[in-house]
Design a protein around this motif. Structure first.
Motif, PDB file in Angstrom:
ATOM      1  N   ALA A  97       0.569  10.961  -0.728  1.00  0.00           N
ATOM      2  CA  ALA A  97       1.290  10.876  -2.002  1.00  0.00           C
ATOM      3  C   ALA A  97       0.363  11.100  -3.190  1.00  0.00           C
ATOM      4  N   ALA A 107      10.017   7.723   0.836  1.00  0.00           N
ATOM      5  CA  ALA A 107       8.958   7.792  -0.166  1.00  0.00           C
ATOM      6  C   ALA A 107       8.904   9.199  -0.761  1.00  0.00           C
ATOM      7  N   THR A 140       2.034   6.707   3.226  1.00  0.00           N
ATOM      8  CA  THR A 140       2.009   7.259   1.867  1.00  0.00           C
ATOM      9  C   THR A 140       0.659   7.893   1.527  1.00  0.00           C
ATOM     10  N   LEU A 189       5.816   2.251  -7.224  1.00  0.00           N
ATOM     11  CA  LEU A 189       4.479   1.715  -6.952  1.00  0.00           C
ATOM     12  C   LEU A 189       3.476   2.197  -7.997  1.00  0.00           C
ATOM     13  N   SER A 209       6.899  11.580  -4.059  1.00  0.00           N
ATOM     14  CA  SER A 209       5.794  11.637  -4.986  1.00  0.00           C
ATOM     15  C   SER A 209       5.754  13.017  -5.633  1.00  0.00           C
ATOM     16  N   ILE A 218       7.531  12.379   1.055  1.00  0.00           N
ATOM     17  CA  ILE A 218       6.275  11.944   1.663  1.00  0.00           C
ATOM     18  C   ILE A 218       6.525  11.404   3.071  1.00  0.00           C
ATOM     19  N   THR A 273       0.167   1.759  -7.555  1.00  0.00           N
ATOM     20  CA  THR A 273      -0.963   2.264  -6.778  1.00  0.00           C
ATOM     21  C   THR A 273      -0.447   2.710  -5.417  1.00  0.00           C
ATOM     22  N   ASN A 274      -1.196   3.583  -4.779  1.00  0.00           N
ATOM     23  CA  ASN A 274      -0.803   4.085  -3.461  1.00  0.00           C
ATOM     24  C   ASN A 274      -1.599   3.326  -2.398  1.00  0.00           C
ATOM     25  N   ASN A 308       2.339   9.357  -8.686  1.00  0.00           N
ATOM     26  CA  ASN A 308       3.645   8.780  -9.026  1.00  0.00           C
ATOM     27  C   ASN A 308       4.477   8.574  -7.769  1.00  0.00           C
ATOM     28  N   LEU A 309       4.194   7.499  -7.057  1.00  0.00           N
ATOM     29  CA  LEU A 309       4.851   7.194  -5.789  1.00  0.00           C
ATOM     30  C   LEU A 309       6.070   6.312  -6.037  1.00  0.00           C
TER      31      LEU A 309
END
Length: 145
Positions: free
Chosen positions: A41, A142, A38, A107, A144, A6, A109-110, A44-45
């Protein structure tokens, strides 16, 4: 499904040994900060990171060194990683010890854009304070699905 890249960033505070001589302290000192975009993304980051700090001293002492990494989203800092290593810094001649850590932030949440900051510190009461001499770097990538 394979992970896709990402964004990635590197924060290189000092690139060579001996480029600086900053006394380490009990107050965490920022040595790396970077931001990752991000927005693209998926759900699933994950952010993978590596941080390196180099210390040096003339007197041989055991020094607990702590590296911490914080995630900053919308101005709110969250500790996501902390590692303490006891290094034998120095001998009768000036020597260096390198501390490198690797971690991951999963993470839930994005945020669209996330900042990471890396700090180094030593405990109070050390008789001989080692110097941060470089290299010092911080990298984050990053991924994803």
């Amino acid at each position: 499904m394979p992970k896709r890249l990402i964004d990635s960033q590197i924060s290189q505070n000092v690139s060579t040994t001996g480029a600086v001589a900053i006394p380490a302290s009990a107050t965490p000192a920022l040595f790396g900060t970077l931001g990752l975009n991000t927005a693209a993304a998926g759900p699933n980051l994950s952010v993978h990171f590596t941080a390196t700090v180099t210390l040096s001293a003339v007197v041989n002492i055991l020094v607990p060194v702590t590296l911490t990494v914080f995630r900053v989203v919308d101005g709110v800092s969250t500790l996501i990683y902390s590692a303490t290593e006891t290094l034998s810094v120095g001998t009768l001649l000036l020597t260096t010890d390198v501390l490198t850590v690797t971690g991951i932030d999963l993470l839930t949440t994005n945020p669209g854009f996330v900042v990471y900051q890396a700090f180094v510190s030593i405990p109070e009461g050390i008789a001989v304070i080692p110097n941060r001499v470089g290299p010092e770097s911080f990298e984050a990538v990053a991924y994803s699905d």
